[in-house]
Write an enzyme that holds these catalytic residues in place. Structure first.
Site, PDB file in Angstrom:
ATOM      1  N   ASN A 111       0.804  -1.221   0.000  1.00 32.30           N
ATOM      2  CA  ASN A 111       0.000   0.000   0.000  1.00 32.30           C
ATOM      3  C   ASN A 111       0.836   1.270   0.000  1.00 32.30           C
ATOM      4  O   ASN A 111       0.386   2.303  -0.484  1.00 32.30           O
ATOM      5  CB  ASN A 111      -0.925  -0.028   1.230  1.00 32.30           C
ATOM      6  CG  ASN A 111      -1.586   1.300   1.465  1.00 32.30           C
ATOM      7  OD1 ASN A 111      -2.511   1.676   0.744  1.00 32.30           O
ATOM      8  ND2 ASN A 111      -1.099   2.060   2.434  1.00 32.30           N
TER       9      ASN A 111
ATOM     10  N   TYR B 227       3.583   9.443 -11.575  1.00 29.63           N
ATOM     11  CA  TYR B 227       2.697   8.724 -10.639  1.00 29.63           C
ATOM     12  C   TYR B 227       1.794   7.753 -11.405  1.00 29.63           C
ATOM     13  O   TYR B 227       1.655   6.588 -11.030  1.00 29.63           O
ATOM     14  CB  TYR B 227       1.863   9.739  -9.855  1.00 29.63           C
ATOM     15  CG  TYR B 227       0.925   9.123  -8.838  1.00 29.63           C
ATOM     16  CD1 TYR B 227       1.401   8.348  -7.788  1.00 29.63           C
ATOM     17  CD2 TYR B 227      -0.458   9.332  -8.913  1.00 29.63           C
ATOM     18  CE1 TYR B 227       0.536   7.790  -6.845  1.00 29.63           C
ATOM     19  CE2 TYR B 227      -1.320   8.784  -7.970  1.00 29.63           C
ATOM     20  CZ  TYR B 227      -0.820   8.013  -6.941  1.00 29.63           C
ATOM     21  OH  TYR B 227      -1.671   7.459  -6.008  1.00 29.63           O
TER      22      TYR B 227
ATOM     23  N   LYS C 154       1.489   3.536 -11.195  1.00 27.84           N
ATOM     24  CA  LYS C 154       0.276   2.782 -10.874  1.00 27.84           C
ATOM     25  C   LYS C 154      -0.147   1.883 -12.044  1.00 27.84           C
ATOM     26  O   LYS C 154      -0.722   0.804 -11.842  1.00 27.84           O
ATOM     27  CB  LYS C 154      -0.848   3.736 -10.455  1.00 27.84           C
ATOM     28  CG  LYS C 154      -0.550   4.483  -9.154  1.00 27.84           C
ATOM     29  CD  LYS C 154      -0.281   3.536  -7.982  1.00 27.84           C
ATOM     30  CE  LYS C 154      -0.138   4.242  -6.646  1.00 27.84           C
ATOM     31  NZ  LYS C 154       0.121   3.330  -5.526  1.00 27.84           N
TER      32      LYS C 154
END
Ligand code: NAD
Length: 248
Positions: free
Chosen positions: A91, A155, A159
């Site tokens: 996470n 970013y 992901k």
């Protein structure tokens, strides 16, 4: 209790979404390895959990996910204390907002190093143990992986890589009864959002969310509990969006 006696490592669990996952796992009877980027942060969050759940079985560990030694030590300490790892929640992460022309090599490398390389290395070390008995790996991705994020090429690339890793590993590890899934949060009110999203941007985003608001971190935790539990015994390779409907 849906996670009774399951041993779960949750990275980035000293605050935000990770902390909410840790609390939800404790409530469901899991033994939680609470990870912060420093031992001090991990200890503080451990105390916070104990104040609410005095019976909680939690091991607080400081781990810098850019350090291979820290990652190996995290897995060793978990095995020494609990003897197994049933659930890994990757996470921890960082974000950033900047036009591509202002992003340095170092900015891009740092993003990949924490968000992707760290998750890869920890997953590799955990799978060496988990292969013996099966388990559940849950990755925190983001809506930007599918939706894109303006001024967030680094970013969103990190992901997107997490989504690809999730699907590839679900194919590779199914034979060991290891399930691999991802949760894709939308706009969630944490310190990360406070740092990266201006009030004006937040208002604009809310107008695009069918539910008309951002989520609280606790609203994410149920998806992780489900994926960690035996209720999800036939669920693997799935990307679950918990984003108020902003991406469909
Ligand atoms: P946060 O900043 O509150 O928490 C991030 C956690 O990651 C912290 O505990 C921090 O210590 C840890 N971390 C960062 N760098 C680390 C490192 N090098 N080593 C070890 N730990 C490190 O953020 P959050 O909003 O709770 O985000 C959690 C996850 O959810 C992240 O992967 C983030 O990308 C993802 N996410 C968040 C949102 C959102 O709107 N908040 C949306 C989509 C996805």
């Amino acid at each position: 209790m849906r996670l009774k006696d399951k041993v779960a490592i949750i990275t980035g669990s000293t605050r935000g979404i990770g902390y909410s996952i840790a609390e939800a796992f404790v409530k469901e009877g899991a033994k939680v390895v609470l990870c912060g980027s420093s031992q001090e942060n991990a200890d503080k969050s451990y105390q916070k959990i104990l104040e609410k759940y005095s019976e909680a079985d939690v091991l607080p560990i400081g781990v810098n996910l850019t350090s291979t030694e820290d990652i190996i030590s995290l897995v060793e300490k978990t095995i020494n204390k609990y003897g197994k790892i049933d659930v890994l929640v990757n996470n921890a992460g960082i974000t950033g907002t900047s036009p591509i022309t202002e992003l340095s090599d170092e900015d891009f490398e740092k993003m990949m190093n924490i968000n992707v390389f760290g998750a890869f290395k920890l997953t590799r070390e955990v799978v060496k143990k988990m292969k013996e008995y099966g388990g559940s790996i849950i990755n925190t991705s983001s809506m930007v992986a599918n939706y894109g994020g303006r001024n967030q090429v680094h970013y969103s690339a990190s992901k997107g890589a997490i989504n690809a890793m999730t699907k590839s590993l679900s194919k590779e590890l199914g034979m060991y009864n290891i399930r691999v899934n991802a949760v894709l949060p939308g706009v969630t009110l944490t310190d990360m959002t406070k740092d990266a999203v201006s009030d004006e941007m937040l208002e604009g985003l809310k107008r695009m969310i069918p539910l008309g608001r951002a989520s609280q971190p606790e609203e994410l935790a149920g998806a992780y509990v489900y994926l960690a539990s035996d209720e999800a015994s036939f669920t693997t390779g799935t990307l679950i969006s918990v984003d108020g409907g902003i991406v469909m």
